[in-house]
Design an enzyme around this catalytic site. Structure first.
Site, PDB file in Angstrom:
ATOM      1  N   PHE A   1       0.856  -1.190   0.000  1.00 21.77           N
ATOM      2  CA  PHE A   1       0.000   0.000   0.000  1.00 21.77           C
ATOM      3  C   PHE A   1       0.888   1.235   0.000  1.00 21.77           C
ATOM      4  CE2 PHE A   1      -2.691   2.997   2.661  1.00 21.77           C
ATOM      5  CZ  PHE A   1      -3.634   3.252   1.673  1.00 21.77           C
TER       6      PHE A   1
ATOM      7  N   THR B   1       2.195   6.907   2.151  1.00 22.48           N
ATOM      8  CA  THR B   1       3.250   7.741   2.741  1.00 22.48           C
ATOM      9  C   THR B   1       4.265   8.220   1.700  1.00 22.48           C
ATOM     10  OG1 THR B   1       3.014   6.470   4.763  1.00 22.48           O
ATOM     11  CG2 THR B   1       5.028   7.759   4.559  1.00 22.48           C
TER      12      THR B   1
ATOM     13  N   GLY C   1       3.482  12.028   6.188  1.00 20.75           N
ATOM     14  CA  GLY C   1       3.244  10.848   7.014  1.00 20.75           C
ATOM     15  C   GLY C   1       1.844  10.934   7.605  1.00 20.75           C
TER      16      GLY C   1
ATOM     17  N   ASP D   1      -9.151   2.019   8.066  1.00 24.07           N
ATOM     18  CA  ASP D   1     -10.190   1.585   9.022  1.00 24.07           C
ATOM     19  C   ASP D   1     -10.272   0.055   9.056  1.00 24.07           C
ATOM     20  OD1 ASP D   1     -10.930   4.179   9.590  1.00 24.07           O
ATOM     21  OD2 ASP D   1     -12.745   4.164   8.361  1.00 24.07           O
TER      22      ASP D   1
ATOM     23  N   ARG E   1      -6.667  -1.599  10.566  1.00 24.55           N
ATOM     24  CA  ARG E   1      -6.118  -1.308  11.901  1.00 24.55           C
ATOM     25  C   ARG E   1      -6.398  -2.373  12.964  1.00 24.55           C
ATOM     26  NH1 ARG E   1      -6.924   5.190  11.132  1.00 24.55           N
ATOM     27  NH2 ARG E   1      -4.888   5.528  10.181  1.00 24.55           N
TER      28      ARG E   1
ATOM     29  N   GLN F   1      12.338  -6.390  31.426  1.00 26.34           N
ATOM     30  CA  GLN F   1      12.597  -6.043  32.833  1.00 26.34           C
ATOM     31  C   GLN F   1      12.568  -7.291  33.724  1.00 26.34           C
ATOM     32  OE1 GLN F   1      13.453  -3.005  33.582  1.00 26.34           O
ATOM     33  NE2 GLN F   1      13.750  -3.386  35.768  1.00 26.34           N
TER      34      GLN F   1
ATOM     35  N   GLY G   1      19.157  -8.750  33.002  1.00 23.81           N
ATOM     36  CA  GLY G   1      20.293  -8.762  32.074  1.00 23.81           C
ATOM     37  C   GLY G   1      20.078  -9.741  30.937  1.00 23.81           C
TER      38      GLY G   1
ATOM     39  N   GLU H   1       0.689   2.557  10.129  1.00 22.44           N
ATOM     40  CA  GLU H   1      -0.768   2.622   9.879  1.00 22.44           C
ATOM     41  C   GLU H   1      -1.434   3.710  10.727  1.00 22.44           C
ATOM     42  OE1 GLU H   1      -2.944  -0.889   8.940  1.00 22.44           O
ATOM     43  OE2 GLU H   1      -1.121  -1.952   8.363  1.00 22.44           O
TER      44      GLU H   1
ATOM     45  N   THR I   1       0.173   6.882  13.501  1.00 27.69           N
ATOM     46  CA  THR I   1       0.748   6.880  14.851  1.00 27.69           C
ATOM     47  C   THR I   1      -0.381   6.803  15.881  1.00 27.69           C
ATOM     48  OG1 THR I   1       0.593   9.277  15.071  1.00 27.69           O
ATOM     49  CG2 THR I   1       2.654   8.401  14.130  1.00 27.69           C
TER      50      THR I   1
HETATM   51  N1  COS Z   1     -13.682   7.137   6.222  1.00 26.20           N
HETATM   52  C1  COS Z   1     -14.264   7.852   5.243  1.00 26.20           C
HETATM   53  N2  COS Z   1     -14.030   9.170   5.054  1.00 26.20           N
HETATM   54  C2  COS Z   1     -13.167   9.766   5.889  1.00 26.20           C
HETATM   55  C3  COS Z   1     -12.526   9.067   6.921  1.00 26.20           C
HETATM   56  C4  COS Z   1     -12.809   7.706   7.074  1.00 26.20           C
HETATM   57  N3  COS Z   1     -12.242   6.974   8.037  1.00 26.20           N
HETATM   58  N4  COS Z   1     -11.715   9.925   7.581  1.00 26.20           N
HETATM   59  C5  COS Z   1     -11.870  11.115   6.989  1.00 26.20           C
HETATM   60  N5  COS Z   1     -12.740  11.006   5.961  1.00 26.20           N
HETATM   61  C6  COS Z   1     -13.193  12.065   5.072  1.00 26.20           C
HETATM   62  C7  COS Z   1     -13.820  13.207   5.842  1.00 26.20           C
HETATM   63  O1  COS Z   1     -15.191  12.980   6.085  1.00 26.20           O
HETATM   64  C8  COS Z   1     -13.605  14.375   4.929  1.00 26.20           C
HETATM   65  O2  COS Z   1     -14.566  14.343   3.892  1.00 26.20           O
HETATM   66  P1  COS Z   1     -15.095  15.702   3.203  1.00 26.20           P
HETATM   67  O3  COS Z   1     -13.920  16.319   2.525  1.00 26.20           O
HETATM   68  O4  COS Z   1     -16.139  15.228   2.262  1.00 26.20           O
HETATM   69  O5  COS Z   1     -15.632  16.539   4.320  1.00 26.20           O
HETATM   70  C9  COS Z   1     -12.252  14.057   4.303  1.00 26.20           C
HETATM   71  O6  COS Z   1     -12.079  12.648   4.408  1.00 26.20           O
HETATM   72  C10 COS Z   1     -11.119  14.772   5.005  1.00 26.20           C
HETATM   73  O7  COS Z   1     -11.198  14.414   6.383  1.00 26.20           O
HETATM   74  P2  COS Z   1     -10.447  15.221   7.525  1.00 26.20           P
HETATM   75  O8  COS Z   1     -10.749  16.690   7.362  1.00 26.20           O
HETATM   76  O9  COS Z   1     -10.736  14.588   8.825  1.00 26.20           O
HETATM   77  O10 COS Z   1      -8.945  14.966   7.071  1.00 26.20           O
HETATM   78  P3  COS Z   1      -7.588  15.435   7.738  1.00 26.20           P
HETATM   79  O11 COS Z   1      -6.762  16.017   6.688  1.00 26.20           O
HETATM   80  O12 COS Z   1      -7.878  16.249   8.968  1.00 26.20           O
HETATM   81  O13 COS Z   1      -6.881  14.072   8.159  1.00 26.20           O
HETATM   82  C11 COS Z   1      -6.484  12.006   9.313  1.00 26.20           C
HETATM   83  C12 COS Z   1      -7.495  13.026   8.762  1.00 26.20           C
HETATM   84  C13 COS Z   1      -5.498  12.604  10.294  1.00 26.20           C
HETATM   85  C14 COS Z   1      -7.374  10.986  10.017  1.00 26.20           C
HETATM   86  C15 COS Z   1      -5.745  11.348   8.136  1.00 26.20           C
HETATM   87  O14 COS Z   1      -4.859  12.260   7.525  1.00 26.20           O
HETATM   88  C16 COS Z   1      -4.959  10.124   8.575  1.00 26.20           C
HETATM   89  O15 COS Z   1      -5.544   9.046   8.744  1.00 26.20           O
HETATM   90  N6  COS Z   1      -3.628  10.249   8.748  1.00 26.20           N
HETATM   91  C17 COS Z   1      -2.780   9.139   9.082  1.00 26.20           C
HETATM   92  C18 COS Z   1      -2.369   8.448   7.839  1.00 26.20           C
HETATM   93  C19 COS Z   1      -1.765   7.129   8.155  1.00 26.20           C
HETATM   94  O16 COS Z   1      -2.331   6.293   8.829  1.00 26.20           O
HETATM   95  N7  COS Z   1      -0.582   6.919   7.605  1.00 26.20           N
HETATM   96  C20 COS Z   1       0.092   5.681   7.797  1.00 26.20           C
HETATM   97  C21 COS Z   1       0.645   5.257   6.505  1.00 26.20           C
HETATM   98  S1  COS Z   1      -0.290   4.101   5.702  1.00 26.20           S
HETATM   99  S2  COS Z   1       0.562   2.453   6.384  1.00 26.20           S
END
Ligand code: COS
Length: 386
Positions: free
Chosen positions: A122, A125, A130, A239, A242, A336, A340, A363, A365
């Site tokens: 996948f 990143t 990140g 989702d 995780r 722990q 040692g 996936e 932090t």
């Molecule tokens: N399912 C469906 N839609 C989602 C969602 C989810 N779980 N999470 C967010 N969305 C949607 C929101 O509803 C929003 O939609 P609209 O634009 O229509 O309103 C859109 O996506 C943007 O959501 P949001 O404003 O919450 O996005 P952010 O930029 O604030 O970021 C996080 C949200 C932090 C949750 C996201 O950037 C994230 O998951 N970051 C971590 C990434 C990660 O896990 N990286 C690891 C590498 S992959 S191994």
């Protein structure tokens, strides 16, 4: 505790235990030193049909669900998180296809994945992105019947070893995250290359590499869903995956607990086995209690996800957050308890402690998980669902 696993789930657990004892345990320390990809173990797992687990039967899969995957991942993680990461990352890479692929796309790639003929990866990143997934810079431009990808993806698990990469790229910069799209990319696509292979603290036999796209041309029909769905596909994928990271946490915690108990029962100080000292027994009791609590949450969330609910973001994040924090704590306590000896490479717990650290990072932090949970608490407050 009896978690009322099905007959099939108990069989899967036993199968993984056998593979763990016979194929993983004897080589895990060596693989940790060399950082060599566990190719032979992966072949054994493919022959045992483990890669078919969650794919639909019409594509050669067993039709299992998140709970089945968690049982398998937990068991493998008791032996080596590097191996379980290699395995689980294939499902992370396959989820976008499974959830959003067309019948033609599924027909083309799922049978090979289910047979374990190739792995998946996948790609979200990037070097500059990140936690803030909405900031990706990789682009995909439509030109005739092809998309042309430019950019790079960083820290990609199975990078250089996968036959299928699901890549999130921007098809319309002006729309921000709503201009992202998801693509199926193969290593044969012109302009695809593998960059730096990472040297890591833990999960050292799991391959982590940079993936580079230089005018990488892919057929137009490799777009998943529609243009603009990429951010949603990435979020739904995370989702879904995780709880499996939570299961990794449960597994490595259980593995470390077992090592610590065995050691404490045989190690003698002050004329008796150290497990008889309340200070040591108390740590073991806390390790066992937290591991069991983490397992209960992970299984409950996995079963909830399998029930078909579309609202899993919050509980998925909870399972990942809680079980991986437990894993870090339990593996640290195992070192722990063993003192040692625990710190030395002669025993597996120092590797388990190094390995466990990544679970709090990848996936998303655990700080991001807390953000997801609190956002959902706020979002659903008025529905009285808290
Ligand atoms: N399912 C469906 N839609 C989602 C969602 C989810 N779980 N999470 C967010 N969305 C949607 C929101 O509803 C929003 O939609 P609209 O634009 O229509 O309103 C859109 O996506 C943007 O959501 P949001 O404003 O919450 O996005 P952010 O930029 O604030 O970021 C996080 C949200 C932090 C949750 C996201 O950037 C994230 O998951 N970051 C971590 C990434 C990660 O896990 N990286 C690891 C590498 S992959 S191994």
């Amino acid at each position: 505790m009896d978690y009322f696993l099905s007959k099939e789930q108990r069989m899967l657990k036993n199968l993984c235990q056998k593979i763990g004892e016979s194929k993983i345990k004897p080589v895990r320390a060596q693989l940790d030193v060399s950082g060599e990809f566990p190719g032979e173990i992966i072949s054994t797992m493919a022959q045992a049909d483990l890669f078919s687990l969650i794919f639909p039967e019409e594509y050669g899969g067993l039709g299992g669900g998140t709970m089945d995957l968690c049982v398998v991942v937990e068991e493998l993680s008791k032996y080596c998180l590097g191996v379980s990461t290699t395995f689980a990352a294939t499902f992370l890479g396959a989820y976008p296809l499974l959830l959003f692929g067309s019948p033609e796309q599924k027909k083309k790639f799922l049978p090979g994945l289910a047979a374990g003929e190739f792995l998946a990866a996948f790609g979200l990143t990037e070097p500059g992105v990140g936690s803030d997934a909405a900031g990706i810079a990789t682009t995909a431009q439509l030109a005739g019947d092809e998309y042309i990808l430019n950019g790079s993806k960083q820290w990609i698990t199975n990078g250089g070893h996968a036959g299928l990469y699901t890549i999130i790229a921007s098809t319309d910069k002006s729309k921000g995250a709503r201009g992202f799209s998801a693509f199926l990319v193969t290593p044969d696509d012109p302009g695809f290359s593998v960059g730096k292979k990472e040297d890591k603290m833990g999960i050292r036999c799991s391959a982590t590499a940079e993936i580079i796209f230089r005018d990488c041309r892919i057929p137009r029909d490799r777009l998943l869903g529609r243009e603009g769905m990429g951010f949603n596909i990435a979020m739904k994928t995370l989702d879904k995956s995780r709880p499996g990271v939570g299961a990794q946490g449960v597994g490595v915690a259980a593995g470390a607990l077992r090592e610590a108990i065995g050691f404490a029962k045989t190690r003698r100080q002050f004329g008796q086995a150290v497990i008889n000292f309340q200070a040591v027994g108390g740590i073991l009791a806390d390790m066992a209690t937290r591991t069991e609590a983490a397992r209960s949450l992970v299984y409950a969330v996995a079963r909830y996800a399998d029930s078909g609910s579309s609202e899993v973001s919050k509980v998925s994040a909870m399972a990942k957050l809680y079980a991986t924090d437990v894993a870090m704590w339990v593996t640290t306590q195992a070192v722990q308890v063993m003192g040692g000896s625990g710190y030395m490479k002669d025993y597996p717990v120092e590797k388990m402690m190094r390995d466990a650290k990544i679970l709090q990072i990848y996936e998303g932090t655990n700080q991001i998980q807390r953000g997801v949970i609190s956002r959902e608490l706020s979002r659903t407050y008025n529905r009285g669902k808290n």
